[in-house]
Design a protein around this motif. Sequence first.
Motif, short mmCIF file in Angstrom:
data_model
loop_
_atom_site.label_atom_id
_atom_site.label_comp_id
_atom_site.label_asym_id
_atom_site.label_seq_id
_atom_site.Cartn_x
_atom_site.Cartn_y
_atom_site.Cartn_z
N LEU A 76 -53.05 23.28 140.37
CA LEU A 76 -52.79 24.45 141.20
C LEU A 76 -51.38 24.99 140.98
N LEU A 77 -50.40 24.10 140.86
CA LEU A 77 -49.02 24.51 140.63
C LEU A 77 -48.90 25.25 139.30
N ALA A 78 -49.56 24.76 138.25
CA ALA A 78 -49.51 25.42 136.95
C ALA A 78 -50.09 26.82 137.03
N ALA A 79 -51.17 26.98 137.77
CA ALA A 79 -51.78 28.31 137.90
C ALA A 79 -50.87 29.26 138.66
N THR B 272 -37.97 28.56 143.32
CA THR B 272 -39.00 27.98 142.46
C THR B 272 -39.52 29.02 141.47
N GLY B 273 -39.88 28.56 140.28
CA GLY B 273 -40.53 29.44 139.32
C GLY B 273 -39.83 29.54 137.99
N ALA C 71 -42.70 23.27 145.45
CA ALA C 71 -42.87 24.29 144.42
C ALA C 71 -44.21 25.00 144.57
N TYR C 72 -45.27 24.23 144.81
CA TYR C 72 -46.60 24.84 144.97
C TYR C 72 -46.64 25.78 146.16
N LEU C 73 -46.17 25.32 147.32
CA LEU C 73 -46.23 26.16 148.50
C LEU C 73 -45.38 27.41 148.33
N HIS C 74 -44.17 27.26 147.81
CA HIS C 74 -43.29 28.42 147.67
C HIS C 74 -43.88 29.45 146.70
N LEU C 75 -44.39 28.98 145.55
CA LEU C 75 -44.96 29.91 144.58
C LEU C 75 -46.25 30.54 145.09
N ALA C 76 -47.11 29.72 145.71
CA ALA C 76 -48.37 30.25 146.21
C ALA C 76 -48.13 31.30 147.30
N LEU C 77 -47.19 31.04 148.19
CA LEU C 77 -46.87 32.02 149.23
C LEU C 77 -46.23 33.26 148.63
#
Length: 455
Positions: free
Chosen positions: A12-15, A50-51, A408-414
């Motif tokens: 999910l993080l990679a996506a 993040t990113g 990282a996942y939460l920050h990027l997804a949001l």
Amino acid sequence: MATLDRSRLASLLAAEQATYTDRHPRSRDLFAAADNLFGRVPMTWMNMWTGGFPLYLDHATGNRITDVDGHTYVDFALGDTGAMAGHSPAPTVAAVQRRAGELGGITTMLPTEDAQWVGAELERRFGLPLWSFTLSATDANRWAIRLARLATGRPKVLVFAYCYHGSVDEAFALPGPDGKAESRPGNVAPPVDLDLTTRVATWNDLASVEAALAHGDVAAVLTEPALTNIGIVLPEDGFLAGVRELATRYGALLMVDETHTFSTGWGGATRAWGLEPDIFVIGKSIGGGIPCGAYGITTEVAAAVTRHTEAGDADIVDVGGVGGTLAGNALSTAAMRATLGEVLTEEAFAHMTGLATAFTAGVQQTLDELDVPWSISQLGARAEYRFARPAPRTGEKSAAAADEELDAYLHLALCNRGILMTPFHNMALMCPETSREDVDRHTAVFREVVGALFA
């Protein structure tokens, strides 16, 4: 209880990373071209976004930020409280424009009437009668620590593990195995061994506070009313009252830093919880985005400082290190007056706190529904989720709950769904312009991205 699948998280993080990179070509190119900036950013902590590269700002107003690629976000970061009044609040902008344009004189080394108004307002809110201004809370802490040492004749400062007081040297300490202060991992070139300047206690542990104070060499206990930069770690019942009592018993001053905990209410945690500091520090938010800070002292501390200066022990007028050429300048005091007088009002705090309560309830609903072993804590207009259940009660426990991949996942997804959270942690702050619709939007997006993680 839901269990985290690390391989699913990685996928999910990679996506989300790919989406972020694809959606922000202009920000990516600007970052790549910033050859003359150390770390390619104006301040190195901006690399904590993040990113792989930060978003670049085009414009911002209220609780909205638009980046150079044309994406607009609901901003819950709000400059990590620096923009708690919202981005460019109209009264602050008008006061700054009037001072810089119509009146002239941004910095003149002369006092203004605005400064006296702000001092009186700070006394009304926080109770301390005497105030001095800086350009940041870090500076206010540094200068106030020197006054505390002068007033008490003692060399050390007591802080709590994983506290946050800006870049104050004494604050980057943890308790070592023998009880002596040790430098926190990653601390950049501390000028001296931290044990020479600092004693460290554990949050919510009064026995550790008394053990540190019993040495008799602590000038001041420097504390936030709640830990904030390691996740919100609230004080347990009686803890802060116990710290006040122990400081008095062992001859130390109590120094309260409300730079972040001002979110508690119109008069901060100091008014809401009946704290009685000898020294008080605040910064960031009171200027509506214009650099500023302030410290307040009691008449007793002022008298002790005056005795030493009259005896020739120190010169706080010139070489004492308790001032700066730009501190208390006409522009910053005008901004503080407008922000405190017209923006961060009692009514605004009631609105902001109500929204933070709704934000907290929305997050908790998802955590309960999916049985996710996380927690959320609220501090007035501020809320934060942490990857631990129950909520950590010490700075050490909160630090142990950190998870860089989850962050990282939460920050990027949001972010990819139009919501910005504070880059250093999962803090959300409400401002006067935040709406219930903004909070509900976060609730829905949070449910989506956490649901995808624990599907």
